[in-house]
Design a protein around this motif. Structure first.
Motif, PDB file in Angstrom:
ATOM      1  N   GLN A  63      10.310   3.790 -49.983  1.00  0.00           N
ATOM      2  CA  GLN A  63      11.298   4.182 -49.755  1.00  0.00           C
ATOM      3  C   GLN A  63      11.458   5.352 -50.862  1.00  0.00           C
ATOM      4  N   ARG A  64      10.277   5.051 -51.934  1.00  0.00           N
ATOM      5  CA  ARG A  64       9.568   6.962 -52.568  1.00  0.00           C
ATOM      6  C   ARG A  64       8.802   6.871 -53.054  1.00  0.00           C
ATOM      7  N   TYR A  65       7.807   7.810 -53.369  1.00  0.00           N
ATOM      8  CA  TYR A  65       6.434   8.021 -53.345  1.00  0.00           C
ATOM      9  C   TYR A  65       6.754   9.259 -53.826  1.00  0.00           C
ATOM     10  N   GLY A  66       6.356   8.816 -55.318  1.00  0.00           N
ATOM     11  CA  GLY A  66       5.651  10.042 -55.746  1.00  0.00           C
ATOM     12  C   GLY A  66       4.348  10.066 -57.645  1.00  0.00           C
ATOM     13  N   ARG A  67       4.084  11.684 -57.318  1.00  0.00           N
ATOM     14  CA  ARG A  67       3.429  11.307 -58.657  1.00  0.00           C
ATOM     15  C   ARG A  67       4.324  11.489 -59.923  1.00  0.00           C
ATOM     16  N   GLU A  68       6.194  11.667 -59.564  1.00  0.00           N
ATOM     17  CA  GLU A  68       7.114  11.563 -60.760  1.00  0.00           C
ATOM     18  C   GLU A  68       7.500   9.986 -61.215  1.00  0.00           C
ATOM     19  N   ILE A  69       7.567   9.345 -59.928  1.00  0.00           N
ATOM     20  CA  ILE A  69       7.934   8.680 -59.647  1.00  0.00           C
ATOM     21  C   ILE A  69       7.397   6.481 -60.463  1.00  0.00           C
ATOM     22  N   ASN A  70       8.049   6.300 -61.515  1.00  0.00           N
ATOM     23  CA  ASN A  70       7.416   5.537 -62.130  1.00  0.00           C
ATOM     24  C   ASN A  70       8.196   3.688 -62.242  1.00  0.00           C
ATOM     25  N   GLY A  71       9.238   3.650 -60.524  1.00  0.00           N
ATOM     26  CA  GLY A  71       9.140   2.298 -60.293  1.00  0.00           C
ATOM     27  C   GLY A  71       7.720   1.423 -59.807  1.00  0.00           C
ATOM     28  N   GLY A  72       8.299   0.412 -60.349  1.00  0.00           N
ATOM     29  CA  GLY A  72       6.786  -0.386 -60.150  1.00  0.00           C
ATOM     30  C   GLY A  72       6.420  -0.835 -58.629  1.00  0.00           C
ATOM     31  N   ALA A  73       7.261  -0.701 -57.745  1.00  0.00           N
ATOM     32  CA  ALA A  73       7.199  -1.297 -56.247  1.00  0.00           C
ATOM     33  C   ALA A  73       6.584   0.444 -56.095  1.00  0.00           C
ATOM     34  N   GLU A  74       6.939   1.789 -56.556  1.00  0.00           N
ATOM     35  CA  GLU A  74       6.745   2.802 -55.528  1.00  0.00           C
ATOM     36  C   GLU A  74       5.338   3.299 -56.243  1.00  0.00           C
TER      37      GLU A  74
ATOM     38  N   ILE B 281       1.660  -1.634 -43.717  1.00  0.00           N
ATOM     39  CA  ILE B 281       2.299  -2.199 -45.079  1.00  0.00           C
ATOM     40  C   ILE B 281       3.239  -1.679 -45.771  1.00  0.00           C
ATOM     41  N   TYR B 282       4.670  -3.032 -45.627  1.00  0.00           N
ATOM     42  CA  TYR B 282       5.601  -2.575 -46.180  1.00  0.00           C
ATOM     43  C   TYR B 282       6.101  -2.747 -47.618  1.00  0.00           C
ATOM     44  N   PHE B 283       6.767  -1.846 -48.105  1.00  0.00           N
ATOM     45  CA  PHE B 283       6.990  -2.786 -49.517  1.00  0.00           C
ATOM     46  C   PHE B 283       8.388  -2.661 -50.138  1.00  0.00           C
ATOM     47  N   ASN B 284       8.639  -3.883 -50.442  1.00  0.00           N
ATOM     48  CA  ASN B 284       9.954  -4.283 -51.027  1.00  0.00           C
ATOM     49  C   ASN B 284      10.373  -4.337 -49.923  1.00  0.00           C
ATOM     50  N   TYR B 285      11.453  -5.950 -49.687  1.00  0.00           N
ATOM     51  CA  TYR B 285      12.413  -6.039 -48.781  1.00  0.00           C
ATOM     52  C   TYR B 285      13.937  -5.853 -48.512  1.00  0.00           C
ATOM     53  N   PRO B 286      14.323  -5.142 -49.301  1.00  0.00           N
ATOM     54  CA  PRO B 286      16.007  -4.917 -49.239  1.00  0.00           C
ATOM     55  C   PRO B 286      16.075  -3.512 -48.898  1.00  0.00           C
ATOM     56  N   PHE B 287      14.864  -2.782 -48.784  1.00  0.00           N
ATOM     57  CA  PHE B 287      15.551  -1.991 -48.354  1.00  0.00           C
ATOM     58  C   PHE B 287      15.115  -0.770 -46.922  1.00  0.00           C
ATOM     59  N   TYR B 288      16.176   0.185 -46.512  1.00  0.00           N
ATOM     60  CA  TYR B 288      16.517   0.130 -44.822  1.00  0.00           C
ATOM     61  C   TYR B 288      14.872   0.758 -44.547  1.00  0.00           C
ATOM     62  N   PRO B 289      13.831   1.577 -44.580  1.00  0.00           N
ATOM     63  CA  PRO B 289      12.854   1.360 -43.820  1.00  0.00           C
ATOM     64  C   PRO B 289      11.591  -0.048 -43.464  1.00  0.00           C
ATOM     65  N   THR B 290      12.079  -0.650 -44.354  1.00  0.00           N
ATOM     66  CA  THR B 290      11.967  -1.964 -44.440  1.00  0.00           C
ATOM     67  C   THR B 290      12.338  -2.497 -43.183  1.00  0.00           C
ATOM     68  N   TYR B 291      13.637  -2.809 -43.649  1.00  0.00           N
ATOM     69  CA  TYR B 291      14.349  -4.403 -42.169  1.00  0.00           C
ATOM     70  C   TYR B 291      14.137  -3.043 -41.386  1.00  0.00           C
ATOM     71  N   PHE B 292      14.594  -1.919 -40.928  1.00  0.00           N
ATOM     72  CA  PHE B 292      14.318  -1.900 -39.075  1.00  0.00           C
ATOM     73  C   PHE B 292      13.108  -1.657 -38.950  1.00  0.00           C
ATOM     74  N   GLY B 293      12.341  -0.543 -39.964  1.00  0.00           N
ATOM     75  CA  GLY B 293      10.983  -0.905 -39.805  1.00  0.00           C
ATOM     76  C   GLY B 293      10.344  -2.369 -38.813  1.00  0.00           C
ATOM     77  N   LEU B 294      10.607  -3.389 -40.000  1.00  0.00           N
ATOM     78  CA  LEU B 294       9.334  -3.905 -39.078  1.00  0.00           C
ATOM     79  C   LEU B 294      10.073  -4.459 -37.839  1.00  0.00           C
TER      80      LEU B 294
END
Length: 420
Positions: free
Chosen positions: A15-26, A156-169
């Motif tokens: 759902q997010r990707y970047g050097r400034e992002i420190n969330g676990g999934a990202e 490879i999909y990360f994190n189940y509850p987000f729009y990209p994973t739900y509709f991408g799958l």
């Protein structure tokens, strides 16, 4: 290295990707992408957002290269603060049925909500709208997946509850590896996820606790091939002559500073402990602060988002790491602290953290403010030998269970399986 061909191409969706992002999934997604690029042509498909849950379209849409990885960014087309607030109210409304565990009253309440949901004739569309409200709504990403799916060997999909994973799958299904990052939260039990969890060709769990939780919540996952991988760590190279960033004894918290991560409770416990014992122990909270209200205490220091080198300096000289969340699927920062040989004080109500501590023998658990104070004392009063034992236990645990070589081997097997 031999020339790569098209079947070596994989996509990572997060759902997010970047050097400034420190969330676990990202961070997990970024570390994995930068490791897999040594063997595969890796594309990362993500949103333009920096902030969650605002989905702010901070980055420009399009293509960029980041540490040798091709990143394709797609705008969030559903940015709507009203919807985000509505989602927040929904989650807060369920939170009280969740922190105390599933008592009889909680079970009855949740069961009534499920019955109400299932009796609605259009419950599929209702759930789809809920996913849209959760975001980030990257419709062009889904179109890209549908049109370009034959370019890739695996998704490879990360994190189940987000729009990209739900509709991408729904468009890549059997060619997909899902890294659910599931933990015990109200939304995991929503029946609308049942179909989505049946779609991936492979599920890569972070821990055995996560596997057992997801298989209990959605039994369909028991029929899908799976394995445990997590994330790898390199042993840190430390400068033994570096100066501590602050002179007082201090503990660190690293990650998103949020009520959902137990941060407000942590701050209260820390402040109460210092007052009751007339101490000036410091708590350094590293990460973006999402708290609207917080404990005002001179002994609690907020650094904001800082670079990796500065973060490691704080970790190197701290008395220990405190991880306050009740809901973790892996807790990368816990493993990182162990790889540094630092004791970890973890919330015992989180099964994943509890297992890390019990298996590694590299830390302590707390359940209330009294426990918290006692365990802080234990860490501060460790003998030199006690510190060495905890350091050795933690480093051995991280090295044995979270080596990149073994993790990449597992992903090779999963990629070959879904791409066959």
């Amino acid at each position: 290295m031999s020339r790569k061909h098209i079947m070596d191409k994989i996509a990572i969706i997060v759902q997010r990707y970047g050097r400034e992002i420190n969330g676990g999934a990202e961070v997990h997604a970024r570390l994995l992408a930068e490791r897999l690029k040594e063997k595969y042509d890796v594309d990362v498909l993500t949103s333009c957002s920096l902030a969650y849950p605002a989905w702010d379209n901070h980055y420009p849409a399009g293509e960029e290269m980041m540490n040798g990885v091709r990143v394709l960014r797609f705008k969030d087309e559903g940015a709507n603060r009203k919807k985000t607030r509505r989602l927040g109210r929904y989650l807060r409304g369920n939170w009280k049925y969740y922190h105390r565990g599933y008592t009889i009253n909680n079970f009855i309440t949740l069961s009534i909500r499920r019955i109400w949901y299932r009796r609605k004739k259009n419950h599929g569309r209702v759930f789809d709208r809920w996913i849209v409200n959760h975001g980030p709504v990257c419709k062009e990403m889904i179109t890209y997946l549908e049109q370009e799916k034959n370019q890739y060997k695996a998704f490879i999909y990360f994190n189940y509850p987000f729009y990209p994973t739900y509709f991408g799958l729904q468009h890549t299904s059997g060619k997909s590896i899902l890294i659910p990052l599931a933990h015990d939260e109200p939304m995991l039990y929503l029946s609308g996820f049942e179909k989505m969890f049946s779609l991936p060709g492979f599920i890569m769990y972070n821990t055995e606790s996560e596997r057992l939780l997801l298989e209990s919540a959605h039994p369909v996952t028991r029929t899908i091939r799976s394995d445990l991988a997590g994330v790898g760590f390199d042993l840190p190279v430390l400068d033994e002559n570096s100066e501590p960033p602050i002179s007082f004894p201090y503990f660190v918290y690293i990650g998103r500073i949020d009520v959902g991560k137990g941060c407000l409770e942590l701050m209260n416990y820390f402040s109460m402990m210092n007052r009751s014992q007339h101490r000036n122990i410091k708590l350094v909270m590293i990460g973006k602060n999402h708290l609207k209200t917080f404990v005002k205490d001179d002994n609690i220091i907020f650094t904001g988002f800082i670079g990796e080198e500065e973060k490691l300096l704080y970790l190197q000289h701290c008395a220990g790491l405190i991880i306050s969340s009740r809901h973790e699927s892996l807790s990368m920062v816990t493993l990182e602290a162990m790889s540094f040989g630092k004791p970890v004080l973890a919330n015992g109500y989180c099964d994943v953290l509890k297992r890390h501590i019990e298996k590694s023998q590299a830390g302590f658990l707390y359940y209330d403010v009294k426990d918290f104070s006692v365990q802080v004392d234990k860490i501060l009063n460790l003998s030199d030998n006690g510190k060495q034992v905890i350091a050795r236990n933690g480093m051995q645990y991280a090295e044995k269970n979270y080596r990149w070589e073994r993790i990449i081997e597992k992903f090779d097997i999963a990629i070959d399986y879904v791409g066959a």
